[in-house]
Design a protein around this motif. Structure first.
Motif, mmCIF file in Angstrom:
data_model
loop_
_atom_site.group_PDB
_atom_site.id
_atom_site.type_symbol
_atom_site.label_atom_id
_atom_site.label_comp_id
_atom_site.label_asym_id
_atom_site.label_seq_id
_atom_site.Cartn_x
_atom_site.Cartn_y
_atom_site.Cartn_z
ATOM 1 N N GLY A 141 -17.541 36.423 -40.336
ATOM 2 C CA GLY A 141 -17.614 34.935 -39.348
ATOM 3 C C GLY A 141 -16.967 35.163 -37.983
ATOM 4 N N GLY A 142 -17.067 36.391 -37.439
ATOM 5 C CA GLY A 142 -16.697 36.909 -36.221
ATOM 6 C C GLY A 142 -15.136 36.830 -35.946
ATOM 7 N N HIS A 143 -14.285 36.849 -36.927
ATOM 8 C CA HIS A 143 -13.080 37.208 -36.861
ATOM 9 C C HIS A 143 -12.242 38.279 -36.928
ATOM 10 N N GLU A 144 -10.958 38.610 -36.745
ATOM 11 C CA GLU A 144 -10.452 39.834 -36.557
ATOM 12 C C GLU A 144 -9.454 40.180 -37.754
ATOM 13 N N LEU A 145 -9.267 41.294 -38.275
ATOM 14 C CA LEU A 145 -8.676 41.801 -39.513
ATOM 15 C C LEU A 145 -7.809 42.735 -38.973
ATOM 16 N N ARG B 106 -9.204 19.154 -27.494
ATOM 17 C CA ARG B 106 -8.661 18.028 -26.559
ATOM 18 C C ARG B 106 -7.984 18.363 -25.533
ATOM 19 N N ARG B 107 -6.962 19.544 -25.912
ATOM 20 C CA ARG B 107 -6.251 20.117 -24.525
ATOM 21 C C ARG B 107 -6.836 21.180 -23.981
ATOM 22 N N GLY B 108 -8.293 21.337 -24.212
ATOM 23 C CA GLY B 108 -8.913 22.638 -23.326
ATOM 24 C C GLY B 108 -8.606 23.620 -23.899
ATOM 25 N N LEU B 109 -7.727 23.898 -24.989
ATOM 26 C CA LEU B 109 -7.574 25.194 -25.396
ATOM 27 C C LEU B 109 -8.597 25.732 -26.407
ATOM 28 N N ARG B 110 -9.069 26.901 -26.350
ATOM 29 C CA ARG B 110 -9.850 27.501 -27.286
ATOM 30 C C ARG B 110 -8.978 28.640 -28.507
ATOM 31 N N ALA B 111 -9.571 28.425 -29.476
ATOM 32 C CA ALA B 111 -8.732 29.196 -30.765
ATOM 33 C C ALA B 111 -9.692 30.640 -30.741
ATOM 34 N N VAL B 112 -9.221 31.808 -30.285
ATOM 35 C CA VAL B 112 -9.880 32.879 -30.078
ATOM 36 C C VAL B 112 -9.143 33.949 -30.935
ATOM 37 N N THR B 113 -9.785 35.252 -30.983
ATOM 38 C CA THR B 113 -8.846 36.507 -31.710
ATOM 39 C C THR B 113 -7.949 36.835 -30.814
#
Length: 266
Positions: A131-135, A253-260
């Protein structure tokens, strides 16, 4: 569609996906992630597992910013991004539902996996990475690592690292102590001994593990989150599944991305 209606749909989809995961690992064969994994220069885990699988390239993860301390609890406050970090254990159907919701929102997360959970659910390692996530490493048995002597603490870290490498070809970049927000001096020394360059804490605790209900989890996160936050969340809690759509929508809505975590700190 409300978050709660979406939760019910995700739950049903997750149950079917979990059955597929169980079938995939029924013969005990370790799943190899199709996505190429970890490690940037100076991080552990740059050697593929001996039994084969995809090549592990040194540039597969973002290169971290120079000068990062060993103990990390947040990222730069000037970057419009946050790292949602999950303690990885519990019902795989719930984990699958969380990953599905992250995919819906085009979010990336960091999962600090418990080694014994990976022993029971080896297919989840590939599911997370695909899924492109980090482990990363959250110890082998999730006991209170701060109360252990050096030898026991090292075994908790090293055994989980070994399991991660067996499943993915890498020990992962991040270590998080179990039942603790920060590394003690003893735990830090053993984490370094096991090959980890950083201890990953957090600056925002969602308290989702107390099961206060999805509305409370959402409020706790969105009331305190800011650019650079590292948020502590958990697999294994249905309230977290129900809260995640509203959390991700609120971040957007706050302009924040959820990233690794690696992207946040690169």
């Amino acid at each position: 569609m409300s978050p709660f209606e979406r939760r019910d749909l995700l739950r049903l989809a997750a149950l079917g996906a979990a059955g597929s995961l169980t079938a995939a690992c029924a013969d005990g064969t370790a799943h190899r992630a199709a996505a190429r994994l970890p490690a940037a220069a100076g991080t552990p885990g740059g050697t593929p597992a001996s039994s084969g699988g995809p090549a592990v390239e040194a540039d597969a993860l973002p290169r971290l910013a120079a000068g990062l301390p060993f103990e990390i609890s947040s990222g730069p406050r000037t970057v419009p991004a946050v790292a949602l970090t999950f303690h990885g254990q519990g019902d795989p159907a719930i984990a699958t539902a969380l990953l599905a919701e992250a995919a819906r929102a085009d979010a990336r997360i960091t999962v600090l996996a418990v080694g014994s959970w990976l022993d029971e659910q080896p297919a989840m390692a590939g599911r997370i990475l695909d899924g492109g996530h980090e482990l990363g490493n959250h110890t082998q048995t999730h006991r209170s690592i701060s109360a252990m002597d050096a030898s026991a603490a090292y075994q908790e870290i090293a055994r989980c690292a070994q399991r991660l490498k067996q499943l993915t070809g890498s020990t992962g970049r991040w270590f998080r102590p179990s039942q603790a927000q920060d590394c003690t001096a003893t735990v830090a020394a053993q984490a370094r001994r096991a090959g980890y360059s950083h201890c990953l804490g957090y600056d925002l605790d969602s308290l989702d593990y107390t099961d206060p209900g999805p509305d409370a989890v959402t409020r706790t996160v969105l009331d305190a989150v800011r650019p650079g936050s590292v948020v502590s969340l958990h697999f294994g809690h249905t309230g977290t599944v129900a809260a995640l759509p509203a959390i991700l929508d609120g971040l957007h809505r706050r302009g924040l991305r959820a990233v690794t975590t690696s992207e946040l700190l690169s």
